[in-house]
Scaffold this active site. Structure first.
Site, PDB file in Angstrom:
ATOM      1  N   PHE A 221      25.527  14.119  31.653  1.00  0.00           N
ATOM      2  CA  PHE A 221      24.397  14.785  32.325  1.00  0.00           C
ATOM      3  C   PHE A 221      24.981  15.705  33.412  1.00  0.00           C
ATOM      4  O   PHE A 221      24.679  15.577  34.584  1.00  0.00           O
ATOM      5  CB  PHE A 221      23.410  13.766  32.914  1.00  0.00           C
ATOM      6  CG  PHE A 221      22.980  12.696  31.952  1.00  0.00           C
ATOM      7  CD1 PHE A 221      21.926  12.931  31.070  1.00  0.00           C
ATOM      8  CD2 PHE A 221      23.639  11.464  31.896  1.00  0.00           C
ATOM      9  CE1 PHE A 221      21.529  11.940  30.164  1.00  0.00           C
ATOM     10  CE2 PHE A 221      23.246  10.479  30.998  1.00  0.00           C
ATOM     11  CZ  PHE A 221      22.198  10.706  30.128  1.00  0.00           C
ATOM     12  N   ASP A 243      25.867  17.733  28.278  1.00  0.00           N
ATOM     13  CA  ASP A 243      24.523  18.062  28.728  1.00  0.00           C
ATOM     14  C   ASP A 243      23.723  18.620  27.562  1.00  0.00           C
ATOM     15  O   ASP A 243      24.286  19.221  26.644  1.00  0.00           O
ATOM     16  CB  ASP A 243      24.547  19.085  29.876  1.00  0.00           C
ATOM     17  CG  ASP A 243      23.290  18.993  30.732  1.00  0.00           C
ATOM     18  OD1 ASP A 243      23.337  18.385  31.805  1.00  0.00           O
ATOM     19  OD2 ASP A 243      22.240  19.523  30.301  1.00  0.00           O
ATOM     20  N   SER A 244      22.397  18.412  27.626  1.00  0.00           N
ATOM     21  CA  SER A 244      21.532  18.913  26.557  1.00  0.00           C
ATOM     22  C   SER A 244      21.125  20.358  26.804  1.00  0.00           C
ATOM     23  O   SER A 244      20.436  20.941  25.980  1.00  0.00           O
ATOM     24  CB  SER A 244      20.292  18.029  26.424  1.00  0.00           C
ATOM     25  OG  SER A 244      19.643  17.942  27.668  1.00  0.00           O
ATOM     26  N   ALA A 273      23.334  12.909  25.422  1.00  0.00           N
ATOM     27  CA  ALA A 273      24.359  12.031  26.002  1.00  0.00           C
ATOM     28  C   ALA A 273      24.276  10.607  25.433  1.00  0.00           C
ATOM     29  O   ALA A 273      25.302   9.957  25.232  1.00  0.00           O
ATOM     30  CB  ALA A 273      24.222  12.004  27.520  1.00  0.00           C
ATOM     31  N   ASP A 293      24.804  10.649  35.545  1.00  0.00           N
ATOM     32  CA  ASP A 293      23.805  11.159  36.495  1.00  0.00           C
ATOM     33  C   ASP A 293      22.594  11.682  35.724  1.00  0.00           C
ATOM     34  O   ASP A 293      22.329  12.890  35.701  1.00  0.00           O
ATOM     35  CB  ASP A 293      24.430  12.278  37.358  1.00  0.00           C
ATOM     36  CG  ASP A 293      23.485  12.743  38.455  1.00  0.00           C
ATOM     37  OD1 ASP A 293      22.560  11.992  38.810  1.00  0.00           O
ATOM     38  OD2 ASP A 293      23.675  13.878  38.957  1.00  0.00           O
ATOM     39  N   CYS A 333      17.932   8.590  39.780  1.00  0.00           N
ATOM     40  CA  CYS A 333      17.147   9.375  40.749  1.00  0.00           C
ATOM     41  C   CYS A 333      15.662   9.084  40.605  1.00  0.00           C
ATOM     42  O   CYS A 333      14.832   9.801  41.132  1.00  0.00           O
ATOM     43  CB  CYS A 333      17.441  10.866  40.599  1.00  0.00           C
ATOM     44  SG  CYS A 333      16.991  11.518  38.991  1.00  0.00           S
TER      45      CYS A 333
HETATM   46  N1  SAH Z   1      25.143  15.754  37.807  1.00  0.00           N
HETATM   47  C1  SAH Z   1      24.448  17.017  37.930  1.00  0.00           C
HETATM   48  C2  SAH Z   1      22.943  16.856  37.891  1.00  0.00           C
HETATM   49  C3  SAH Z   1      22.394  16.193  36.654  1.00  0.00           C
HETATM   50  S1  SAH Z   1      20.695  16.452  36.381  1.00  0.00           S
HETATM   51  C4  SAH Z   1      24.917  17.729  39.204  1.00  0.00           C
HETATM   52  O1  SAH Z   1      25.567  17.106  40.064  1.00  0.00           O
HETATM   53  O2  SAH Z   1      24.633  18.917  39.346  1.00  0.00           O
HETATM   54  C5  SAH Z   1      20.436  15.826  34.791  1.00  0.00           C
HETATM   55  C6  SAH Z   1      20.966  16.673  33.649  1.00  0.00           C
HETATM   56  O3  SAH Z   1      20.764  15.925  32.457  1.00  0.00           O
HETATM   57  C7  SAH Z   1      20.289  18.012  33.412  1.00  0.00           C
HETATM   58  O4  SAH Z   1      21.249  19.026  33.430  1.00  0.00           O
HETATM   59  C8  SAH Z   1      19.664  17.907  31.987  1.00  0.00           C
HETATM   60  O5  SAH Z   1      19.802  19.111  31.249  1.00  0.00           O
HETATM   61  C9  SAH Z   1      20.489  16.826  31.380  1.00  0.00           C
HETATM   62  N2  SAH Z   1      19.872  16.006  30.306  1.00  0.00           N
HETATM   63  C10 SAH Z   1      18.614  15.523  30.236  1.00  0.00           C
HETATM   64  N3  SAH Z   1      18.473  14.719  29.161  1.00  0.00           N
HETATM   65  C11 SAH Z   1      19.696  14.697  28.545  1.00  0.00           C
HETATM   66  C12 SAH Z   1      20.211  14.033  27.385  1.00  0.00           C
HETATM   67  N4  SAH Z   1      19.454  13.206  26.664  1.00  0.00           N
HETATM   68  N5  SAH Z   1      21.498  14.232  27.062  1.00  0.00           N
HETATM   69  C13 SAH Z   1      22.299  15.044  27.804  1.00  0.00           C
HETATM   70  N6  SAH Z   1      21.854  15.683  28.894  1.00  0.00           N
HETATM   71  C14 SAH Z   1      20.582  15.509  29.262  1.00  0.00           C
END
Ligand code: SAH
Length: 390
Positions: A221, A243-244, A273, A293, A333
């Site tokens: 993520f 990331d997605s 993920a 995250d 979060c």
């Molecule tokens: N760690 C990052 C913030 C993460 S926010 C930082 O410090 O900037 C959460 C992220 O998860 C987003 O970018 C979103 O696109 C991604 N996301 C949401 N669902 C997801 C999934 N199933 N698999 C991978 N990424 C995902």
């Protein structure tokens, strides 16, 4: 107020729910200032009325006082001034200036990104006072432009339509370059997540960098690579971002480039993920550090059990992927997920992965996202840094 529901006011909780109100005298409109009275008629404070939300009143003050532009000047000034006391280094030019309820301004978020300010007006009260707030903000913080990102889901609960766009000043560029101590990041304040960047994770990213020397890291993520850039800066051998969002990953690459990092050390995987974590465990991949995250999994209390299964699933994979002595940085979060429950879920995951681990430190949002003691809901980000034995 209903007699039995007055305790929270005595304890200065900034919200009054609709069910706690005995009677509304007069016909206050959205955002208008109302006096809150106990059953015996004494005024306990003043707040903003919100006719469509379950949170019917948000307190401005716990005494009888005039609410006018000078009130907003005082509160904004206090919030902004407090940021100078937080030891945010001068090399950091992106942080939260106003953190809503916890800065005595319910529903108002103001983030600084270099010379631009990004505002979120998330309650009827701050919407009502919008022009005054902007005028005071301009007088307090020199800036090139103020951009609005009032597109949080809370806005709909308040009965407010989504609003985004330039409020005043120069149109921000598509990407703003910000500094976070030794690292630079490109931020899309117009359409990035939240107000553009996860400012709340700043201190945790910097913490990760201190453990990154020579490490192979899986950053799940990743968004635009905040943790990854800091990790490579800290000497990581290899960081894999998952990331997605393709847009976020492309920006992660750009972020590595503008920091003159060896781009060969960063690899991006576009996809889910959950699925990729499972594939990696099947392939018996090993990492020194895993970062988890994820986005907010629990949107309501009813959604907590499903959210809990989601956290368990990814933490279980992470434990399996770590080498003996490896580190897990795991976050939630979701404001509705209590720290104790989150810790229990992480523990359950360790048991199922047949690993033993210690909590090295508990993590939370950066200091520019404070929590007022009378508003414990303000602590939404929780995390654990765990070490696998071995
Ligand atoms: N760690 C990052 C913030 C993460 S926010 C930082 O410090 O900037 C959460 C992220 O998860 C987003 O970018 C979103 O696109 C991604 N996301 C949401 N669902 C997801 C999934 N199933 N698999 C991978 N990424 C995902």
């Amino acid at each position: 107020m209903k007699k039995g529901r007055y305790a929270s006011v005595v304890r200065h909780h900034p919200w009054i729910f609709s069910g706690a109100i005995e009677k509304v005298i007069g016909n206050p409109g959205p955002g208008e200032t109302v006096s809150v009275r106990s059953e015996d008629g004494a005024i306990s404070g003043v707040g903003a009325y919100s006719p469509f939300s379950q949170i019917r009143v948000r307190f401005w003050a716990f005494k009888d006082r005039e609410i006018d532009n000078s009130f907003f000047y005082e509160r904004l000034k206090a919030a902004i001034k407090s940021r100078f006391d937080l030891a945010i280094p001068s090399t950091t030019n992106a942080y939260r200036l106003v953190n809503a309820e916890s800065d005595g301004l319910p529903g108002l978020v103001i983030d600084r990104y270099s010379n631009f300010l990004v505002c979120q007006f998330l309650s009827q009260g701050v919407e009502y006072w919008r022009d005054g707030i902007i005028a005071q903000l301009i007088s307090l913080v020199p800036n090139q432009g103020i951009f609005e990102r009032s597109d949080g889901d809370v806005r709909q609960k308040e009965g407010l339509e989504i609003k985004t766009g330039l409020i005043i000043g120069e149109k921000p560029p598509n990407l703003i370059e910000i500094m976070e101590e030794g690292c630079k990041f490109l931020v899309d304040i117009k359409s990035g997540h939240k107000t553009g960047f996860y400012l709340d994770q700043r201190e945790n990213r910097i913490l990760l960098s201190r453990f990154s020397e020579g490490a192979r890291i899986l950053n799940c993520f990743s968004y635009t690579g905040g943790f990854a850039v800091w990790a490579i800066k800290g000497g990581a051998r290899e960081v894999i971002n998952i990331d997605s969002s393709r847009i976020a990953l492309d920006l992660a690459e750009e972020n590595a480039r503008i920091n003159n990092l060896d781009q060969g050390r960063m690899q991006n995987i576009h996809g889910d993920a959950f699925k990729i974590l499972r594939e990696f465990t099947n392939e018996r991949e090993k990492f020194d550090i895993v970062v988890l995250d994820p986005p907010k999994f629990a949107m309501s209390k009813a959604g907590l059990p499903v959210a809990a299964r989601g956290y368990k699933d990814i933490n279980l994979s992470a434990f399996k992927l770590l080498r003996p002595g490896g580190l897990l940085f795991t976050f939630s979060c979701s404001g509705l997920m209590q720290h104790d429950l989150f810790q229990k879920i992480v523990f359950d995951a360790a048991i199922d992965a047949e690993t033993e681990a210690q909590i090295i430190t508990r993590l939370t949002q950066a200091k520019d996202h404070p929590t007022a003691l009378n508003f414990p809901e303000g602590t939404y980000l929780k995390g654990l840094m765990c070490r696998i034995s071995g």
